[in-house]
Design an enzyme around this catalytic site. Sequence first.
Site, PDB file in Angstrom:
ATOM      1  N   ASN A   1      45.074 -25.564  16.122  1.00 17.94           N
ATOM      2  CA  ASN A   1      44.684 -24.160  16.067  1.00 17.94           C
ATOM      3  C   ASN A   1      44.729 -23.520  17.448  1.00 17.94           C
ATOM      4  O   ASN A   1      45.663 -22.797  17.784  1.00 17.94           O
ATOM      5  CB  ASN A   1      43.301 -24.028  15.426  1.00 17.94           C
ATOM      6  CG  ASN A   1      42.839 -22.591  15.320  1.00 17.94           C
ATOM      7  OD1 ASN A   1      43.589 -21.665  15.617  1.00 17.94           O
ATOM      8  ND2 ASN A   1      41.599 -22.393  14.916  1.00 17.94           N
ATOM      9  N   ASP A   2      43.717 -23.821  18.279  1.00 16.61           N
ATOM     10  CA  ASP A   2      43.598 -23.143  19.569  1.00 16.61           C
ATOM     11  C   ASP A   2      44.829 -23.300  20.455  1.00 16.61           C
ATOM     12  O   ASP A   2      45.190 -22.390  21.186  1.00 16.61           O
ATOM     13  CB  ASP A   2      42.365 -23.657  20.320  1.00 16.61           C
ATOM     14  CG  ASP A   2      41.083 -23.199  19.639  1.00 16.61           C
ATOM     15  OD1 ASP A   2      41.138 -22.203  18.897  1.00 16.61           O
ATOM     16  OD2 ASP A   2      40.044 -23.841  19.854  1.00 16.61           O
TER      17      ASP A   2
END
Lengths: 453, 98
Positions: free
Chosen positions: A378-379
């Site tokens: 994600n990040d």
Amino acid sequence: MNPIAQVLYMASATLFVLGVRFLGSPASARSGNRLLAIGMLLALGTTLAFAPHYDHVVWVALVALLGSAIGVVSARRVRMTAMPQMVAFFNGLGGGAAALVAAGGWPGSSGAASWLALLTMVLGSVSFGGSIIAFLKLQEWIRVDLRMALGLRLLGLTVLAAVVAGAVYLATSGHGGIGAALGVMAAAAAGGALLTLPIGGADMPVVISLLNALTGLSAAATGFVLQNQLLIIAGTLVGASGTILTQQMSRAMHRSLMNVIWSGKAAQGEAGTAEGTVQPITHDDTAMLLRYAKKVVVVPGYGLAVARAQLEVKQVIDLLNGFGVEVLFGIHPVAGRMPGHMNVLLAEADVAYDQLWEMDRINPRFRDTDVVLVVGANDVTNPAARTQTGSPLFGMPILNVDEARHVVVLKRSMGRGFAGVDNPLYVDPKTRMLFGDAKHSLGALVRELESAQ
Amino acid sequence: MSLIAEIYIFVLAVLAGFQVIAKVPSILHTPLMSATNAIHGIILVGALVLAFSVHGTAALVIALAAVLFASINLVGGFVVTDRILAMFRSEREAGRSS
């Protein structure tokens, strides 16, 4: 020391440096590890041949055999996903051993020798306590309520301050026996443990690297105590390695080391919420998109390992290779629980290392990539890190997957990443979301691609 | 040997260490870490010398604990690194075996 022993120790130190040099390329790395092991055997043989005394030989032999057996069995049995805790565990033992060796020779010493021995006891024990907690946390045998974080940190600091004061007192007053040594070590281990307790799983790559450096330095410090140059050189090599990895991991997370240790999570900025619509996609559409692509990049995150979907990923890329699609992996430095972890997990699933590309190498290629498949990350794919100055992630180096023609994100549901930022990638017009468990979704892709053959 | 000579060795080892380790690519960072982990098992050298020469039960127990810890660390570290590196195969090697 006997001059012949000196020369043999020097040969052993040379083998260590050469071995690490060979670890610099996947093709020669295995011979590098063997060179290191030969250097170690040479060092141990020299020590045995030239030891000034041989008391307690039977006990020593039994204990060393027992330790070797435990080492072999645990190293053979450990799963690759559990490698971070195994490394943390071995690291803790190394630190503990350095502290014990220094403690054993300390009573009766004075001056610089006494100071160095106390320094080694403190460093080694902090590493021991911290590593054992890192091991227990990674193994998920203990959990810590984050509301206790500040208290634990303050307590840890207080304990360490007391340890330093106690050690300075012992060194200057010039008395103290085994009991005092054990007390210093127990308190230092408790301090290391308390400071490691509140650190979160995502920060473990930094912490493990730091503890590795600490153990290396404690081995080097033991070298000063015993006036053994080989220990100084070997310990320093480990210290340098741990230091470099700590720096690289911190940089990859865009966090300072202090921030990792003290705040436990990334700075809370304004959580940017991206405007737009999330567009889902079906398994068969994803399969078609991939099948007719020329270049595909898979971006794996720790979520892939959590879902244990490495084999399914391998099946997907094999099928795509069969259709003439070029597939590469783009791997972020912190995609895992320790430095380089994701590469090992994919190598275990039989992905060739030429297909594993690190961030700086893969980033310029996203522009000519047809489809990026994001699995459990994600990040590290969040474009806000490049564009939104107010985002807590701003400045973190990311994989520029949004530069590709299409992006498919495999995700269980619409949650938030650990920094609490909505990922604008998910509402990018060229992004499609494939919802569901990663293992299940990839399995469905395998079936779709097989039927398309 | 004097303390200052040992500090010399330490400083040179720091420089050599940074040189060789900075060249290791991130793909190999896990085996690098587990191999360096095994290297600090070198403390076994100190543990052996200590255990061979101590007097008294308490000191012997401490020395034997150091031998135990260091030998687990050393042997386990090398075996696990070899296991990891055995899995790293190039496309050519992978193609040949399948």
